[in-house]
Each structure stands twice: as structure tokens, then as C-alpha cells.
Design a protein around this motif. Structure first.
Motif, short mmCIF file in Angstrom:
data_model
loop_
_atom_site.label_atom_id
_atom_site.label_comp_id
_atom_site.label_asym_id
_atom_site.label_seq_id
_atom_site.Cartn_x
_atom_site.Cartn_y
_atom_site.Cartn_z
N LEU A 111 0.84 -1.20 0.00
CA LEU A 111 0.00 0.00 0.00
C LEU A 111 0.87 1.25 0.00
CD1 LEU A 111 -2.90 1.08 0.12
CD2 LEU A 111 -2.74 1.05 2.61
N ALA A 112 1.95 1.20 0.78
CA ALA A 112 2.88 2.34 0.81
C ALA A 112 3.53 2.56 -0.55
CB ALA A 112 3.94 2.12 1.88
N ALA A 113 3.75 1.47 -1.28
CA ALA A 113 4.37 1.58 -2.61
C ALA A 113 3.44 2.28 -3.59
CB ALA A 113 4.74 0.19 -3.14
N ALA A 114 2.12 2.23 -3.30
CA ALA A 114 1.13 2.87 -4.18
C ALA A 114 0.76 4.27 -3.71
CB ALA A 114 -0.13 2.00 -4.25
N GLU A 115 1.46 4.77 -2.67
CA GLU A 115 1.02 6.03 -2.07
C GLU A 115 1.19 7.22 -3.01
OE1 GLU A 115 3.25 6.73 1.44
OE2 GLU A 115 5.17 7.01 0.44
N ILE A 118 -1.92 7.41 -4.97
CA ILE A 118 -3.01 7.79 -4.06
C ILE A 118 -2.97 9.28 -3.78
CG2 ILE A 118 -3.88 7.51 -1.71
CD1 ILE A 118 -2.88 4.60 -1.85
N TYR A 119 -1.79 9.80 -3.46
CA TYR A 119 -1.65 11.22 -3.16
C TYR A 119 -1.94 12.08 -4.39
CZ TYR A 119 0.43 10.17 1.39
OH TYR A 119 0.63 9.75 2.68
N ALA A 120 -1.52 11.62 -5.57
CA ALA A 120 -1.77 12.38 -6.79
C ALA A 120 -3.27 12.50 -7.07
CB ALA A 120 -1.05 11.74 -7.96
N PHE A 250 -7.57 8.73 2.28
CA PHE A 250 -6.32 8.15 1.78
C PHE A 250 -5.16 8.33 2.75
CE2 PHE A 250 -7.94 8.78 -2.80
CZ PHE A 250 -8.44 7.49 -2.82
N ASP A 251 -4.94 9.59 3.18
CA ASP A 251 -3.78 9.83 4.04
C ASP A 251 -3.95 9.17 5.39
OD1 ASP A 251 -5.85 11.54 4.61
OD2 ASP A 251 -4.58 13.21 5.19
N ILE A 310 -0.12 19.46 0.63
CA ILE A 310 0.69 18.47 1.35
C ILE A 310 0.66 17.13 0.62
CG2 ILE A 310 0.76 17.05 3.44
CD1 ILE A 310 -0.03 19.52 5.03
N MET A 311 -0.52 16.72 0.15
CA MET A 311 -0.63 15.44 -0.57
C MET A 311 0.14 15.49 -1.89
SD MET A 311 -4.60 14.33 0.16
CE MET A 311 -4.41 12.68 -0.53
N LEU A 312 0.05 16.62 -2.58
CA LEU A 312 0.78 16.74 -3.84
C LEU A 312 2.29 16.72 -3.61
CD1 LEU A 312 -1.35 19.47 -5.70
CD2 LEU A 312 -1.48 16.98 -5.89
N ALA A 313 2.73 17.39 -2.53
CA ALA A 313 4.16 17.42 -2.22
C ALA A 313 4.66 16.06 -1.72
CB ALA A 313 4.44 18.49 -1.16
N SER A 314 3.73 15.24 -1.23
CA SER A 314 4.12 13.95 -0.64
C SER A 314 4.62 12.95 -1.67
CB SER A 314 2.94 13.34 0.13
OG SER A 314 2.62 14.13 1.26
N VAL A 315 4.50 13.27 -2.95
CA VAL A 315 5.07 12.37 -3.96
C VAL A 315 6.59 12.39 -3.92
CG1 VAL A 315 3.06 12.62 -5.47
CG2 VAL A 315 5.05 14.09 -5.82
#
Length: 365
Positions: A111-115, A118-120, A250-251, A310-315
């Protein structure tokens, strides 16, 4: 209060009891922490949900708290992550379910590998909500006045929110790791298209319902036609709320694996939080809080804007969930304080006028 929050209180007690029975005090404490995490991350979601729910028919408000909570707990926070892992890994749903139940650590890693995807998706969807709010040219109430008025003026440029969102997707694509760039690009565009589709259909049927109500003042409209319009408007408003809830969840789901790798424990904790958020949404609608506290809606949308960034930057950057949660709560609290001050200011202005009217009415000629 009891009628609105009674189910949330009861579910919390039951969930903590189940956790205590199966895993002891440590598991119960973990479930409680996860519940608090979900509430802090989704508090602004309740305010925005209340704004949409306020214009929905009572039957859809009830559906939001009954059917909607089942979708929120089992669909968005349990089944959706499994579906995401299945899509990103190519494994069948059955294998992923088995993985989640029997090898939670590896499931959390997948799931973390797909984050990034998810964030995008979630970040783009939430960014569009924020942009359409601050760029709305029909708003006449401003909270962060200099900034909001400037955004209000440039909002006259047609489709500016879409242009900004596309720019955000490009930035994500540029900063994402090389192996994830295509995934981030596709997920970001999917988030944008999902928002445009769901929000567009919601607005279409809402407008159709309003037109039928206007026509009813001049021409006798059949009850079946009006019922159909109300039903369609309710369906797409309900769908919009569920996609919005997914974006907020998601987060929380990803962050939950930093606290526990037990899928059922995570489902219990996030389920508690989701139910409290739903109950809070219903309370805001019934109490008319959004009309009394005029800046609360503004604070929630600014919190959504920050969460989207924050979600966009989390990539590319790891930002702790506590920062995300506290930032959202800070905006809500600041907007609430500003709203209370505004209510007092208006009350002070009204009192002298009311006193003057009373003196004139009681004065003798």
C-alpha cells in the motif's frame, strides 16, 4: 446531542470492547489513537460535507448517515485500499485480501508503494475543491480578506481552477521519482477528471431541480417529474460526498500503518473516526452552524487547500500525519474564533439600533 452522537458513542464503546477482548489494553489504545487520527485529519471534511448536505433532501441526509457510513467504513477504509493494492501490483483481489489478513506487514508495504498514485489522485481532487471555492466570483463574504479578494478577482478568468490543477499535476510529475512519474501523471489526471465529472453532474441535476421548482410556480408540474429531479440531484450529491470522503481517507489509511499493521485494528480505529465525522456533519446541518459561524466554511476550505498541497508534495517529500492533522484543526479553530468575533460585532451593532427603535416606540408625543 445524544440523538446525533449517540450512535458514534455506542460504536466507540463496542469497538474498544472488541479490541480489548481480542488484543488487550494495548490494542484498545491503538484503536483509540487511530480514531483520533482520523477525526483530526477529516475534521474539515465534516464542515464541507455539511455545506453539501444542507441542500439535500432529508431522505438523502439519512442515507448519508446509514448507507454512507457503511461505504465509508467498509468501502473507503477497508476495501478501497485492497483494490488499490490489487491494481498497482496486478494481484487478484482474493490474493490481496489473503495478504491483508495473513501478512499485514507486506500488505502495508504494498500500500505504501502505491502512495504516490493515491496522493496524486486525492490531492488533485481536493485541490479542485479548494480552487473552486476561493475563485468563486459569486461569493460576497471574505475571511482572509486581502488574499481572498485577490483570488476572487482573478477567478473571473474562465477555467482557472483547471489550469492551476494541471500545473500542480505537472509539478508532481516533475518532482516524482523516475519510476513513478507516469503513474503520478495518470492518477493526477484521473483525480481531475473525477472531480469535473462528479461535480458537473451534481451541478447539472441541482440546476435541473431548481428550474423545475421555478416552473412549478407558473405551471402545474407532475409530482413524478419533481421526484425524479430530486432523486437525481440527491444521487449525484451523495456520490460527490463519497468521493470527497475517499480523498480524505487516503492519508489516514496510509498513516495508520505507521501505528499498526493489523488491518482489522486499523478498520476499527478509522471506522470510529469516520462515524464521529459523519455524526458531526449531521450536527452542523441540524444546528445551522454554518449560517451562525460565517467563516467556518472558509476555514475548512483553506484547510483542504493546505491538505491538497501536502498530498501533492508527498510524492517526493515525507510529511508527518501530525502536521497534516494539526494544520487542518488550526484553520478550523481560527475560523471559528473569527466567526465568534464577527457575531459579537454584529450583535453590538444591532443593540443600539434596537434600543433606538424601542425608545421611539415608547416615547410619548
Amino acid at each position: 446531542m445524544i440523538r446525533t452522537f449517540g450512535w458514534a458513542m455506542g460504536l466507540t464503546v463496542v469497538a474498544l470492547g472488541v479490541a480489548l477482548g481480542f488484543g488487550g489494553p494495548a490494542t484498545a489504545l491503538t484503536v483509540l489513537i487511530l480514531g483520533v487520527l482520523e477525526i483530526s485529519l477529516s475534521f474539515d471534511n465534516a464542515v464541507v460535507n455539511a455545506k453539501v448536505l444542507n441542500r439535500m433532501a432529508p431522505v438523502w441526509q439519512k442515507a448519508f448517515l446509514t448507507i454512507g457510513i457503511l461505504i465509508a467504513v467498509f468501502g473507503m477504509r477497508l476495501l478501497l485500499p485492497i483494490l488499490i493494492v490489487s491494481v498497482t501490483t496486478g494481484e487478484s483481489l482474493g490474493n490481496v485480501v489473503s495478504l491483508a489478513l495473513n501478512d499485514a506487514a507486506r500488505y502495508g508495504q504494498e500500500l505504501a508503494a502505491a502512495e504516490h498514485a493515491i496522493y496524486a489522485f486525492g490531492g488533485t481532487f481536493l485541490l479542485m475543491i479548494f480552487l473552486d471555492f476561493v475563485l468563486d466570483t459569486e461569493r460576497d463574504i471574505f475571511w482572509l480578506t486581502p488574499v481572498e479578494k485577490a483570488l476572487h478577482r482573478i477567478g473571473k478568468l474562465d477555467q482557472l481552477s483547471v489550469i492551476v490543477a494541471l500545473a500542480g499535476i505537472y509539478v508532481m510529475y516533475a518532482i516524482a521519482p523516475d519510476g513513478d512519474r507516469t503513474t503520478v501523471l495518470v492518477a493526477g489526471i484521473a483525480g481531475l477528471l473525477t472531480y469535473l465529472l462528479v461535480n458537473g453532474l451534481d451541478g447539472l441535476f441541482e440546476e435541473s431541480m431548481e428550474n423545475r421548482e421555478d416552473a412549478d410556480q407558473h405551471v402545474a408540474t407532475t409530482g413524478g417529474a419533481m421526484t425524479t429531479a430530486v432523486f437525481k440531484a440527491g444521487v449525484f450529491s451523495f456520490l460527490y460526498l463519497e468521493v470527497l470522503d475517499a480523498s480524505f481517507s487516503f492519508d489516514g489509511v496510509i498513516g495508520a500503518f505507521a501505528i499498526s499493521n493489523e488491518v482489522l485494528v486499523i478498520a476499527l480505529g478509522l471506522g470510529i473516526g469516520a462515524f464521529w465525522i459523519r455524526s458531526l456533519t449531521i450536527y452542523l446541518v441540524r444546528a445551522g452552524t454554518l449560517s451562525e459561524y460565517v467563516y467556518l466554511d472558509h476555514g475548512a476550505h483553506w484547510a483542504i487547500g493546505v491538505l491538497a498541497v501536502i498530498m501533492l508534495a508527498s510524492v517526493d517529500y515525507k510529511i508527518p500525519e501530525v502536521v497534516t492533522g494539526l494544520t487542518g484543526v488550526a484553520f478550523i479553530v481560527a475560523a471559528l474564533v473569527s466567526s465568534i468575533a464577527e457575531r459579537r460585532r454584529r450583535s453590538d451593532l444591532d443593540e443600539p439600533e434596537s434600543a433606538g427603535v424601542h425608545r421611539r416606540a415608547t416615547a410619548r408625543p
